[in-house]
Scaffold this motif. Structure first.
Motif, PDB file in Angstrom:
ATOM      1  N   ARG A 328       3.633   4.425  -5.995  1.00 47.36           N
ATOM      2  CA  ARG A 328       3.676   3.811  -7.335  1.00 47.36           C
ATOM      3  C   ARG A 328       2.288   3.488  -7.875  1.00 47.36           C
ATOM      4  NH1 ARG A 328       6.035  -0.962  -7.949  1.00 47.36           N
ATOM      5  NH2 ARG A 328       6.089  -1.521  -5.746  1.00 47.36           N
ATOM      6  N   VAL A 374      -1.383  -7.906  -8.517  1.00 50.36           N
ATOM      7  CA  VAL A 374      -2.729  -7.713  -9.065  1.00 50.36           C
ATOM      8  C   VAL A 374      -2.589  -7.283 -10.528  1.00 50.36           C
ATOM      9  CG1 VAL A 374      -4.886  -6.438  -8.834  1.00 50.36           C
ATOM     10  CG2 VAL A 374      -3.585  -7.067  -6.793  1.00 50.36           C
ATOM     11  N   GLY A 384       8.588  -2.636  -9.578  1.00 51.08           N
ATOM     12  CA  GLY A 384       8.205  -3.615  -8.544  1.00 51.08           C
ATOM     13  C   GLY A 384       8.787  -4.996  -8.813  1.00 51.08           C
ATOM     14  N   LEU A 387       7.880  -8.834  -4.511  1.00 52.84           N
ATOM     15  CA  LEU A 387       8.333  -9.425  -3.243  1.00 52.84           C
ATOM     16  C   LEU A 387       8.131  -8.486  -2.059  1.00 52.84           C
ATOM     17  CD1 LEU A 387      11.703 -11.024  -4.431  1.00 52.84           C
ATOM     18  CD2 LEU A 387       9.581 -12.208  -3.900  1.00 52.84           C
ATOM     19  N   LEU A 389       5.602  -6.932  -0.383  1.00 54.17           N
ATOM     20  CA  LEU A 389       4.694  -7.180   0.745  1.00 54.17           C
ATOM     21  C   LEU A 389       5.047  -8.471   1.488  1.00 54.17           C
ATOM     22  CD1 LEU A 389       1.230  -5.978  -0.600  1.00 54.17           C
ATOM     23  CD2 LEU A 389       2.822  -4.800   0.926  1.00 54.17           C
TER      24      LEU A 389
HETATM   25  P1  ADP Z   1       5.289  -5.090  -6.157  1.00 57.52           P
HETATM   26  O1  ADP Z   1       6.747  -5.041  -6.202  1.00 57.52           O
HETATM   27  O2  ADP Z   1       4.678  -5.706  -7.367  1.00 57.52           O
HETATM   28  O3  ADP Z   1       4.675  -3.802  -5.781  1.00 57.52           O
HETATM   29  P2  ADP Z   1       4.358  -5.990  -3.595  1.00 57.52           P
HETATM   30  O4  ADP Z   1       4.562  -7.277  -2.923  1.00 57.52           O
HETATM   31  O5  ADP Z   1       4.840  -4.769  -2.932  1.00 57.52           O
HETATM   32  O6  ADP Z   1       4.966  -6.171  -5.029  1.00 57.52           O
HETATM   33  O7  ADP Z   1       2.806  -5.822  -3.846  1.00 57.52           O
HETATM   34  C1  ADP Z   1       2.081  -6.897  -4.371  1.00 57.52           C
HETATM   35  C2  ADP Z   1       0.925  -6.388  -5.219  1.00 57.52           C
HETATM   36  O8  ADP Z   1      -0.019  -5.726  -4.381  1.00 57.52           O
HETATM   37  C3  ADP Z   1       1.342  -5.347  -6.214  1.00 57.52           C
HETATM   38  O9  ADP Z   1       1.794  -5.931  -7.402  1.00 57.52           O
HETATM   39  C4  ADP Z   1       0.052  -4.598  -6.426  1.00 57.52           C
HETATM   40  O10 ADP Z   1      -0.741  -5.255  -7.396  1.00 57.52           O
HETATM   41  C5  ADP Z   1      -0.643  -4.667  -5.098  1.00 57.52           C
HETATM   42  N1  ADP Z   1      -0.475  -3.438  -4.301  1.00 57.52           N
HETATM   43  C6  ADP Z   1       0.431  -3.207  -3.342  1.00 57.52           C
HETATM   44  N2  ADP Z   1       0.280  -1.985  -2.809  1.00 57.52           N
HETATM   45  C7  ADP Z   1      -0.772  -1.421  -3.443  1.00 57.52           C
HETATM   46  C8  ADP Z   1      -1.443  -0.155  -3.345  1.00 57.52           C
HETATM   47  N3  ADP Z   1      -1.057   0.783  -2.483  1.00 57.52           N
HETATM   48  N4  ADP Z   1      -2.497   0.042  -4.173  1.00 57.52           N
HETATM   49  C9  ADP Z   1      -2.896  -0.886  -5.047  1.00 57.52           C
HETATM   50  N5  ADP Z   1      -2.317  -2.090  -5.187  1.00 57.52           N
HETATM   51  C10 ADP Z   1      -1.257  -2.359  -4.402  1.00 57.52           C
END
Ligand code: ADP
Length: 434
Positions: A328, A374, A384, A387, A389
């Motif tokens: 994504r 971010v 997304g 939640l 991570l």
């Molecule tokens: P989301 O559902 O928003 O992806 P996550 O908890 O999976 O929530 O990720 C938290 C945040 O970490 C994301 O909103 C994104 O900003 C950042 N993020 C996660 N994976 C990546 C990646 N592979 N590259 C860049 N940013 C990432």
């Protein structure tokens, strides 16, 4: 008869003298024994009991028994008191006794930790001279002790607040018992709960408002079939977003509520790898048209028969979360590489490296917080929930592993699930990656 009484009469002074001497001797002996008993009575309890007989012997014996019983009672009460004080010392709550004038009579060590009172030095100090915060002074002066007052603790710092609940309980003739409790964790949990509810409400409110708006439009206007189709598609997108959110919330609550995974469950690595690879490719083809993303999956053949001990659904969900994030957040034409390998430090790792935008260092420590994003709009637009991570981190903690994140702005990101190698079954040795 006359001769006999004449002789007795003559012997009388001698007999009288004898009796008097005997009485005097008896009196001296008795006085000496009495003095010994008195000396013993006035002596410390350790002095040996004087050996004597008769009335003094009886008195000594009885006094000795009374002394012994009272010594025993005293030792017992001292023991009880010291057990009692030791129990209060061990209490996680602070306990402090105040006399009628508000001076400290006794306090346990917990009060010292909570409020910085020195248990020895501050005895007989007026408490309000030591606790000078306005909240406590007001509480103390109002004399309404039916509730707690919350004040800052000894180690309170702007970056790390420490909150102590204090309550006074009047007792006896004007004395007070003060109890203190560290409620920092409780307040933090309460704040987290409030934030969580606010976040969930916020996440649900937006798609719900959009759907409600479309429904209203469709009810009040006659739309062209194409427009109706477009509106329905948008509504489907927003309801999918809510569905994803509810699903992730349910996963989180299940993770928090279920017992730690035992050794009796496992997941076949190869089948999980194939399935998640398939899902990632499908997601990438839905999100990106030309230029397509390049997805590489490196799975060593040596792992074909290997299983990973743990809860299959949790491990699969963690890994597919990382893959879906990589897909994504990597733009069209980018590269996503997934690898299964041993790190040579006792861990077996599933890692995914992408050529996406990367993450600035200030965001890295907060990425696994719930709803932390971010780039919020990018996250939401690609489905997304914020939640993902935090679910991954939870799963890894439950399996004794860790989530490793390395990223630099503009240099892509690397996310890695590191499981203790002991969780692998069916493999004699996993060779470290070259
Ligand atoms: P989301 O559902 O928003 O992806 P996550 O908890 O999976 O929530 O990720 C938290 C945040 O970490 C994301 O909103 C994104 O900003 C950042 N993020 C996660 N994976 C990546 C990646 N592979 N590259 C860049 N940013 C990432």
């Amino acid at each position: 008869m006359g001769a006999l009484s004449g002789a007795s009469w003559r012997e009388w002074p001698g007999a009288f003298l004898g009796v008097t001497l005997f009485a005097f001797f008896w009196w001296v002996l008795d006085a000496w024994r009495g003095r010994r008993v008195m000396n013993w009575l006035q002596s410390s309890a350790q002095e040996p009991v004087p050996h004597t007989w008769g009335l003094w012997g009886e008195v000594t014996d009885r006094v000795w028994r009374m002394r012994r019983d009272s010594d025993r009672k005293m030792t017992l009460s001292e023991q009880r008191l010291s057990d009692f004080l030791a129990a209060i010392q061990a209490s996680p709550n602070g306990v402090l006794l105040l006399d009628q004038e508000g001076k400290i009579e006794w306090a346990n060590q917990t009060v010292a930790q909570h409020l910085g009172i020195d248990v020895m030095r501050d005895q007989q100090q007026v408490l309000t001279n030591l606790l000078r915060g306005p909240e406590f002074l007001k509480y103390q002066s109002q004399a309404d002790f039916s509730h707690d007052v919350v004040i800052a603790g000894r180690d309170d710092r702007p970056q790390r607040p420490v909150r102590i609940a204090v309550r006074l309980h009047p007792y006896g003739d004007g004395r007070k018992l003060m109890l203190t409790r560290d409620i920092t964790a409780l307040e933090q949990a309460e704040a987290m709960r409030r934030d969580f509810v606010a976040n969930v409400s916020h996440e649900i409110r937006t798609p719900l408002t959009v759907i409600a708006g479309f429904v209203e439009t469709m009810q009040s206007l006659t739309l062209e079939p194409q427009e109706t189709r477009r509106y329905l598609d948008l509504m489907a997108g927003h309801s999918q977003r809510m569905k994803n959110l509810v699903e992730d919330l349910l996963i989180l609550s299940r993770l928090e509520g279920s017992p730690l995974p035992g050794d009796d469950q496992s997941v076949g690595l190869k089948s999980m790898w194939d399935q998640t690879q398939h899902e990632a490719r499908a997601l990438s083809s839905v999100l990106f048209a030309l230029p397509v993303q390049q997805l590489e999956f490196n799975f060593p053949a040596a792992l074909d028969e290997v299983v990973l001990v743990g809860v299959a659904s949790e491990i699969q969900s963690a890994w597919s979360n990382l893959l879906s994030n990589a897909v994504r957040y990597t733009p069209a034409g980018g590269l996503v590489q997934a690898t299964a390998r041993a790190d040579g430090r006792g861990f077996f790792c599933l890692s995914v490296q992408d050529s996406g935008p990367g993450i600035a260092p200030e965001h890295l420590p907060r990425l696994t917080e719930r709803f932390y994003r971010v780039d919020s709009s990018r996250s939401r637009d690609s489905g997304g929930t914020g939640l993902g991570l935090s679910i991954v981190k939870h799963v890894m903690q439950r399996h004794g592993g860790e989530l490793r994140i390395e990223s630099q702005l503009g240099m892509g990101s690397r996310f890695e699930l590191a499981f203790p190698a002991a969780r692998l079954r069916g493999l004699s040795e996993v060779a470290p990656a070259a």
